[in-house]
Design an enzyme around this catalytic site. Sequence first.
Site, mmCIF file in Angstrom:
data_model
loop_
_atom_site.group_PDB
_atom_site.id
_atom_site.type_symbol
_atom_site.label_atom_id
_atom_site.label_comp_id
_atom_site.label_asym_id
_atom_site.label_seq_id
_atom_site.Cartn_x
_atom_site.Cartn_y
_atom_site.Cartn_z
ATOM 1 C CG ASP A 1 35.875 33.291 26.068
ATOM 2 O OD1 ASP A 1 36.309 33.638 24.955
ATOM 3 O OD2 ASP A 1 36.038 33.968 27.093
ATOM 4 C CG ASP B 1 37.161 37.061 29.186
ATOM 5 O OD1 ASP B 1 38.142 37.461 28.529
ATOM 6 O OD2 ASP B 1 36.600 35.972 28.959
HETATM 7 C C1 LIG Z 1 43.754 40.677 19.591
HETATM 8 C C2 LIG Z 1 42.260 40.313 19.501
HETATM 9 C C3 LIG Z 1 41.368 41.409 20.101
HETATM 10 C C4 LIG Z 1 41.502 41.364 21.603
HETATM 11 C C5 LIG Z 1 39.904 41.160 19.699
HETATM 12 N N1 LIG Z 1 39.493 39.819 20.128
HETATM 13 C C6 LIG Z 1 38.678 39.736 21.199
HETATM 14 O O1 LIG Z 1 38.312 40.674 21.888
HETATM 15 C C7 LIG Z 1 38.221 38.319 21.549
HETATM 16 C C8 LIG Z 1 36.831 38.083 20.975
HETATM 17 N N2 LIG Z 1 38.174 38.179 23.021
HETATM 18 C C9 LIG Z 1 39.342 38.167 23.734
HETATM 19 O O2 LIG Z 1 40.417 38.211 23.187
HETATM 20 C C10 LIG Z 1 39.265 38.124 25.275
HETATM 21 C C11 LIG Z 1 38.811 39.497 25.746
HETATM 22 C C12 LIG Z 1 39.788 40.564 25.333
HETATM 23 S S1 LIG Z 1 39.202 42.145 25.833
HETATM 24 C C13 LIG Z 1 39.652 43.153 24.486
HETATM 25 N N3 LIG Z 1 38.314 37.141 25.793
HETATM 26 C C14 LIG Z 1 38.372 35.875 25.207
HETATM 27 C C15 LIG Z 1 39.608 35.080 25.607
HETATM 28 N N4 LIG Z 1 39.698 34.939 27.069
HETATM 29 C C16 LIG Z 1 39.504 33.722 24.934
HETATM 30 C C17 LIG Z 1 40.637 32.797 25.244
HETATM 31 C C18 LIG Z 1 40.401 31.669 26.005
HETATM 32 C C19 LIG Z 1 41.422 30.763 26.292
HETATM 33 C C20 LIG Z 1 42.705 31.014 25.785
HETATM 34 C C21 LIG Z 1 42.956 32.153 25.000
HETATM 35 C C22 LIG Z 1 41.906 33.036 24.722
HETATM 36 C C23 LIG Z 1 39.790 41.279 18.186
HETATM 37 O O3 LIG Z 1 39.442 40.247 17.560
HETATM 38 O O4 LIG Z 1 39.991 42.412 17.700
#
Ligand SMILES: CC[C@H](C)[C@H](NC(=O)[C@H](C)NC(=O)[C@@H](CCSC)NC[C@@H](N)Cc1ccccc1)C(=O)O
Length: 325
Positions: free
Chosen positions: A32, A218
């Site tokens: 990821d 991503d």
């Molecule tokens: C709500 C969470 C927000 C988005 C933020 N988290 C993130 O940005 C995290 C690191 N990355 C993610 O939530 C996203 C990118 C969001 S862009 C803001 N990438 C990871 C995601 N594809 C992982 C996944 C794989 C399979 C199933 C489900 C999820 C935070 O912690 O503040």
Amino acid sequence: GVGLVTATPEQNDVEYLSPVDIGGQTLNLDFDSGSSDLWVFSSQLSTAATTGHTVYDPNKSQSFALIQGATFSISYGDGSGAAGNVGTDTVNLGGATVTKQAVELATAVSQSFVEDTNNNGLLGLAFSKLNTVKPAQQKTFFDNVMPSLAEPVFTADLKKAAVGSYEFGRVDAAKFTGAMTFVPVNTTQGFWQFTSEKFAVGTGAVQTSVAGSQAIADTGTTLILAEPAVARAYYAQVPNAVNDAQAGGFVFPCNSNLPDLMLDIGGTMAKVSGSDINFAQVDAQNCFGGMQATPANLQIYGDIFFKSNFVAFNGGNSSLGFAPH
Ligand SMILES: CC[C@H](C)[C@H](NC(=O)[C@H](C)NC(=O)[C@@H](CCSC)NC[C@@H](N)Cc1ccccc1)C(=O)O
């Protein structure tokens, strides 16, 4: 050294899973580039959560060491998440090995992960500043392995309904056609982030969606989530396409002849094949679009983008390379 692992798509290419050896135990993980934690389904989870999954059992590893008092808790844009404790172990990705890699052991995972029995955890490949381990933040596998790699890069070669690969330490010219374009990434938010403000539908004129709009690469997101202006302009060119709230986005007749979509990556246009935008059937006639509008102000270029573009992530100079494949 160099590491090479397969990337096998789930049904409908929702995710791609790759085999990782952790202390002698092999788990299939979702690589990821949109997060920075390596977490696994562990023997500490409830039986309800682990049914159908392969779990990592630290007690069966000769090389595991607990990091006393360390915990992790991560949440993702789709509302899913995981939490637990942390140790180190030897992690081997098709030949690229880190001896003391932080391995985060889930003691709780959200329901969508429980149900996704092919997925036994995530291997984060964004920048380590996003890692959620406390009190001492940990480094990603890529950060740890980089000094031992022939080149400080990893590449994603994801394919539509076929097995692709992730490779660490080299950019294999046999995996792409044409010239590879490299653009600098903005690492302030911890993502592989770049400006993406221009687009074109098919052979139409290049237009600006939102000046200065940003996107991230991503590999852990299934679709392309683009500015609403991009989605509206694209589906306006698809007869009988509608934005169907019940389906959760734009749908169109499955036999549509979909135009290609051009998106700029840091100023250079990249092509997403129209055929890749036919994502999955939703009812007898209609299919769900592989590109949808994002409600957020950050575009997410997920697996649909990677099916048309071979991508190199250069951690040495924080740049992103892409080429047709
Ligand atoms: C709500 C969470 C927000 C988005 C933020 N988290 C993130 O940005 C995290 C690191 N990355 C993610 O939530 C996203 C990118 C969001 S862009 C803001 N990438 C990871 C995601 N594809 C992982 C996944 C794989 C399979 C199933 C489900 C999820 C935070 O912690 O503040």
